[in-house]
Design a protein around this motif. Structure first.
Motif, PDB file in Angstrom:
ATOM      1  N   LEU A 188       0.829  -1.214   0.000  1.00 15.93           N
ATOM      2  CA  LEU A 188       0.000   0.000   0.000  1.00 15.93           C
ATOM      3  C   LEU A 188       0.859   1.257   0.000  1.00 15.93           C
ATOM      4  CD1 LEU A 188      -2.762  -1.311   2.382  1.00 15.93           C
ATOM      5  CD2 LEU A 188      -3.151  -0.404   0.085  1.00 15.93           C
ATOM      6  N   LYS A 189       0.346   2.268  -0.711  1.00 17.84           N
ATOM      7  CA  LYS A 189       1.020   3.556  -0.856  1.00 17.84           C
ATOM      8  C   LYS A 189       0.101   4.649  -0.311  1.00 17.84           C
ATOM      9  CE  LYS A 189       2.719   1.973  -5.374  1.00 17.84           C
ATOM     10  NZ  LYS A 189       2.758   2.304  -6.823  1.00 17.84           N
ATOM     11  N   SER A 190       0.680   5.816  -0.083  1.00 20.47           N
ATOM     12  CA  SER A 190      -0.127   6.931   0.407  1.00 20.47           C
ATOM     13  C   SER A 190      -1.234   7.289  -0.583  1.00 20.47           C
ATOM     14  CB  SER A 190       0.756   8.143   0.687  1.00 20.47           C
ATOM     15  OG  SER A 190       1.457   8.529  -0.480  1.00 20.47           O
ATOM     16  N   ASP A 191      -0.975   7.096  -1.877  1.00 16.45           N
ATOM     17  CA  ASP A 191      -1.990   7.394  -2.902  1.00 16.45           C
ATOM     18  C   ASP A 191      -3.199   6.462  -2.821  1.00 16.45           C
ATOM     19  OD1 ASP A 191       0.250   8.375  -5.641  1.00 16.45           O
ATOM     20  OD2 ASP A 191      -0.450   9.430  -3.856  1.00 16.45           O
ATOM     21  N   ASP A 192      -3.088   5.376  -2.089  1.00 18.40           N
ATOM     22  CA  ASP A 192      -4.222   4.457  -1.923  1.00 18.40           C
ATOM     23  C   ASP A 192      -5.192   4.935  -0.847  1.00 18.40           C
ATOM     24  OD1 ASP A 192      -1.859   1.818  -2.360  1.00 18.40           O
ATOM     25  OD2 ASP A 192      -3.268   2.580  -3.853  1.00 18.40           O
ATOM     26  N   THR A 193      -4.825   6.002  -0.134  1.00 20.13           N
ATOM     27  CA  THR A 193      -5.719   6.540   0.885  1.00 20.13           C
ATOM     28  C   THR A 193      -7.030   6.992   0.247  1.00 20.13           C
ATOM     29  OG1 THR A 193      -3.933   7.247   2.342  1.00 20.13           O
ATOM     30  CG2 THR A 193      -6.035   8.405   2.559  1.00 20.13           C
ATOM     31  N   ALA A 194      -8.136   6.451   0.742  1.00 19.26           N
ATOM     32  CA  ALA A 194      -9.441   6.745   0.144  1.00 19.26           C
ATOM     33  C   ALA A 194     -10.525   6.048   0.949  1.00 19.26           C
ATOM     34  CB  ALA A 194      -9.499   6.243  -1.294  1.00 19.26           C
ATOM     35  N   VAL A 195     -11.760   6.415   0.646  1.00 21.26           N
ATOM     36  CA  VAL A 195     -12.894   5.606   1.101  1.00 21.26           C
ATOM     37  C   VAL A 195     -13.169   4.596  -0.007  1.00 21.26           C
ATOM     38  CG1 VAL A 195     -15.296   5.576   1.812  1.00 21.26           C
ATOM     39  CG2 VAL A 195     -13.831   7.525   2.415  1.00 21.26           C
ATOM     40  N   TYR A 196     -13.234   3.332   0.364  1.00 13.47           N
ATOM     41  CA  TYR A 196     -13.445   2.254  -0.592  1.00 13.47           C
ATOM     42  C   TYR A 196     -14.901   1.797  -0.529  1.00 13.47           C
ATOM     43  CZ  TYR A 196      -8.486   1.954  -1.575  1.00 13.47           C
ATOM     44  OH  TYR A 196      -7.206   2.241  -1.988  1.00 13.47           O
ATOM     45  N   TYR A 197     -15.501   1.674  -1.728  1.00 13.83           N
ATOM     46  CA  TYR A 197     -16.908   1.321  -1.836  1.00 13.83           C
ATOM     47  C   TYR A 197     -17.081   0.055  -2.675  1.00 13.83           C
ATOM     48  CZ  TYR A 197     -17.792   6.187  -0.463  1.00 13.83           C
ATOM     49  OH  TYR A 197     -17.829   7.391   0.187  1.00 13.83           O
ATOM     50  N   CYS A 198     -18.049  -0.721  -2.276  1.00 14.03           N
ATOM     51  CA  CYS A 198     -18.474  -1.898  -3.025  1.00 14.03           C
ATOM     52  C   CYS A 198     -19.664  -1.490  -3.899  1.00 14.03           C
ATOM     53  CB  CYS A 198     -18.876  -2.974  -2.017  1.00 14.03           C
ATOM     54  SG  CYS A 198     -19.406  -4.517  -2.697  1.00 14.03           S
ATOM     55  N   ASN A 199     -19.761  -2.060  -5.084  1.00 16.91           N
ATOM     56  CA  ASN A 199     -20.821  -1.662  -6.027  1.00 16.91           C
ATOM     57  C   ASN A 199     -21.362  -2.856  -6.789  1.00 16.91           C
ATOM     58  OD1 ASN A 199     -20.928  -1.115  -9.262  1.00 16.91           O
ATOM     59  ND2 ASN A 199     -22.106   0.416  -8.135  1.00 16.91           N
ATOM     60  N   VAL A 200     -22.666  -2.809  -7.044  1.00 24.66           N
ATOM     61  CA  VAL A 200     -23.290  -3.747  -7.977  1.00 24.66           C
ATOM     62  C   VAL A 200     -24.293  -2.964  -8.818  1.00 24.66           C
ATOM     63  CG1 VAL A 200     -25.123  -4.453  -6.378  1.00 24.66           C
ATOM     64  CG2 VAL A 200     -24.438  -5.979  -8.232  1.00 24.66           C
ATOM     65  N   ASN A 201     -24.315  -3.273 -10.111  1.00 24.85           N
ATOM     66  CA  ASN A 201     -25.314  -2.697 -11.000  1.00 24.85           C
ATOM     67  C   ASN A 201     -26.369  -3.768 -11.251  1.00 24.85           C
ATOM     68  OD1 ASN A 201     -23.785  -0.399 -11.148  1.00 24.85           O
ATOM     69  ND2 ASN A 201     -22.825  -0.960 -13.074  1.00 24.85           N
ATOM     70  N   ARG A 202     -27.588  -3.482 -10.905  1.00 24.05           N
ATOM     71  CA  ARG A 202     -28.646  -4.487 -10.993  1.00 24.05           C
ATOM     72  C   ARG A 202     -29.914  -3.854 -11.505  1.00 24.05           C
ATOM     73  NH1 ARG A 202     -32.625  -5.882  -7.282  1.00 24.05           N
ATOM     74  NH2 ARG A 202     -33.426  -8.005  -7.493  1.00 24.05           N
ATOM     75  N   THR A 203     -30.465  -4.430 -12.542  1.00 28.21           N
ATOM     76  CA  THR A 203     -31.722  -3.964 -13.145  1.00 28.21           C
ATOM     77  C   THR A 203     -31.714  -2.460 -13.369  1.00 28.21           C
ATOM     78  OG1 THR A 203     -32.828  -3.777 -10.974  1.00 28.21           O
ATOM     79  CG2 THR A 203     -33.019  -5.862 -12.150  1.00 28.21           C
ATOM     80  N   GLY A 204     -30.609  -1.969 -13.927  1.00 28.71           N
ATOM     81  CA  GLY A 204     -30.530  -0.563 -14.277  1.00 28.71           C
ATOM     82  C   GLY A 204     -30.230   0.375 -13.135  1.00 28.71           C
TER      83      GLY A 204
END
Length: 117
Positions: free
Chosen positions: A87-103
């Motif tokens: 891991l690097k300092s540039d990886d600092t972030a809020v990480y989100y999980c995503n799914v696209n479902r039925t539009g």
């Protein structure tokens, strides 16, 4: 209803590792591509990695994380993971999980990852 719950974030030193998890419910997990995004401070949300449906899903990564991050899924547990190494300092972030479902696009609440010495 669709729910995505991320966990595993935290504060680590540069060069360290973290494993993020995203527990999914409310839909048939195994038939959907799952994606991790991140939003660094003051920047736009960006795609990190995705994994297609099925047990041996096809994976794709942002150039910035190739060779350091690994996305995987456990369809029996309705969970997608993001193993993050070197891991690097540039990886600092809020990480989100995503799914696209039925539009519609669904997001979790996010988990904070901070890389700092």
């Amino acid at each position: 209803q669709v729910q995505l719950v991320e966990s595993g974030g935290g504060l680590v030193q540069p060069g360290g590792s973290l494993r993020l998890s995203c527990a999914a419910s409310g839909f048939i997990f195994s038939v959907y591509t799952m994606t991790w995004y991140r939003q660094p401070p003051g920047k736009e949300r960006e795609l990190v990695a995705s994994i297609s449906r099925g047990g041996g899903g096809t994976t794709n990564y942002a150039d910035s994380v190739k060779g350091r991050f690994t996305i995987s899924r456990d369809n029996a547990k309705n969970t997608v993971y993001l193993q993050m190494n070197s891991l690097k300092s540039d990886d600092t972030a809020v990480y989100y999980c995503n799914v696209n479902r039925t539009g519609a696009r669904y997001w979790g609440q996010g988990t904070q990852v901070t890389i700092s010495s």
